[in-house]
Design a protein around this motif. Sequence first.
Motif, mmCIF file in Angstrom:
data_model
loop_
_atom_site.group_PDB
_atom_site.id
_atom_site.type_symbol
_atom_site.label_atom_id
_atom_site.label_comp_id
_atom_site.label_asym_id
_atom_site.label_seq_id
_atom_site.Cartn_x
_atom_site.Cartn_y
_atom_site.Cartn_z
ATOM 1 N N THR A 276 11.680 9.721 -6.654
ATOM 2 C CA THR A 276 12.980 10.093 -4.998
ATOM 3 C C THR A 276 11.888 9.481 -4.072
ATOM 4 O O THR A 276 12.269 9.375 -3.134
ATOM 5 C CB THR A 276 12.584 11.622 -4.560
ATOM 6 N N GLN B 59 23.332 18.118 -22.244
ATOM 7 C CA GLN B 59 23.036 16.809 -21.786
ATOM 8 C C GLN B 59 23.190 17.016 -20.482
ATOM 9 O O GLN B 59 22.703 18.462 -19.919
ATOM 10 C CB GLN B 59 24.663 16.083 -21.898
ATOM 11 N N GLY B 60 22.737 16.901 -19.477
ATOM 12 C CA GLY B 60 23.374 16.770 -18.429
ATOM 13 C C GLY B 60 21.625 16.525 -17.241
ATOM 14 O O GLY B 60 20.694 16.886 -18.443
ATOM 15 N N SER B 61 21.025 16.415 -16.432
ATOM 16 C CA SER B 61 19.835 15.871 -16.100
ATOM 17 C C SER B 61 19.475 16.899 -15.314
ATOM 18 O O SER B 61 17.727 16.654 -15.099
ATOM 19 C CB SER B 61 19.773 14.781 -14.778
ATOM 20 N N ASN B 62 19.660 17.819 -14.664
ATOM 21 C CA ASN B 62 18.437 18.752 -13.895
ATOM 22 C C ASN B 62 18.172 19.539 -15.225
ATOM 23 O O ASN B 62 18.388 21.049 -14.976
ATOM 24 C CB ASN B 62 19.493 19.572 -13.676
ATOM 25 N N CYS C 63 12.674 18.643 -19.274
ATOM 26 C CA CYS C 63 13.441 17.053 -19.586
ATOM 27 C C CYS C 63 14.247 16.937 -20.277
ATOM 28 O O CYS C 63 14.681 17.396 -21.009
ATOM 29 C CB CYS C 63 11.875 16.007 -18.823
ATOM 30 N N SER D 292 22.815 11.881 -20.087
ATOM 31 C CA SER D 292 24.420 11.802 -20.612
ATOM 32 C C SER D 292 25.300 10.964 -21.151
ATOM 33 O O SER D 292 25.130 9.310 -20.575
ATOM 34 C CB SER D 292 25.429 12.336 -19.753
ATOM 35 N N ASN D 293 24.358 10.518 -22.497
ATOM 36 C CA ASN D 293 25.132 8.762 -23.040
ATOM 37 C C ASN D 293 25.636 9.205 -24.550
ATOM 38 O O ASN D 293 26.366 8.135 -24.634
ATOM 39 C CB ASN D 293 23.664 8.704 -23.318
ATOM 40 N N GLY E 187 18.125 8.041 -18.733
ATOM 41 C CA GLY E 187 19.049 8.174 -17.842
ATOM 42 C C GLY E 187 19.341 9.424 -17.354
ATOM 43 O O GLY E 187 18.255 10.142 -16.925
ATOM 44 N N ASN E 188 20.077 9.368 -16.932
ATOM 45 C CA ASN E 188 20.802 10.419 -17.045
ATOM 46 C C ASN E 188 21.447 11.422 -17.665
ATOM 47 O O ASN E 188 21.538 12.506 -17.082
ATOM 48 C CB ASN E 188 22.293 10.171 -15.428
#
Length: 282
Positions: free
Chosen positions: A271, A78-81, A85, A63-64, A60-61
């Motif tokens: 998007t 962690q973190g999505s940017n 991937c 950050s779980n 997901g994002n």
Amino acid sequence: MKIFISADIEGVTGVATNQQLKVNSEYQRFRKLMTQDVNAAVEGAFNGGATEVVVADGHGNMSNIFIEDLDPRARLIQGSNRVMCQLQGLDESFDAIMFVGHHGRESGSEKTLISHTLAGICVNEMKINGKIVGETEMNAMVAGDFNVPTIFISGDDAYVEEVRETLPEVEAAVVKKGVDRFSAELLHPKVAQQLIRGKAEAAVKNIGNASSLKIAGPITIEIEFKGTSQALMTTTIPSVTQIAPKRITFTCEDMVTAYKHMWGCVIIAMTATNGVLGHVNA
Ligand SMILES: [Zn+2]
């Protein structure tokens, strides 16, 4: 000895339905179980001889995992940017990669839990040099480009079977049996995590026998999206060719470059699902 762990949540102990992974009180329970499954793999890796473990949170994002509950010997991404991937942080300095809590591919077995390929909202099928792949196989090929072998996976039984078509020797902890995409027969977390710990330890001890999944370039990726506008908007990248209303292709010199390109296309497609500027307030 450096070990990289790519962690997802659908294949985590106890997870049986999609609703458990939406942001609600149930999700908080499964974040905890994800952290515990990862800890079991981290502990197994250190027991097997690892001296350094890096975990990349990949669901997901991204950050779980609860960092405060993570085994303190591990470092966490962690973190999505992330350009890379689910593999952010991986390079040739690692000795092996493990996949904890991963899942089967979109349009794979009807019994693999919450199956999808990277983004259920937009990806229908992903092919690398003509072969249909799920996330684990694709990530294993990228790791192979860094000469990093895939030594361990955990998830449901159908997922493990699917991955073993490509990686027959991979050590695996089967933490549940899929009944359908949204139901499973589950092991108790204590039993499942004991299994993960033991198999991860064995995998690291046998690292000498592991070989990396290296695919020689050029690499051609084909993606079938669920919608036509998802496919069309990826053609804003000049290297992309639309070969059918929902299908695109592109070719790169090597697997790492192809993976970044693929991720760029998936970001655009996600998007584009509801109109690319639909969410922008500025
Ligand atoms: Zn996931």
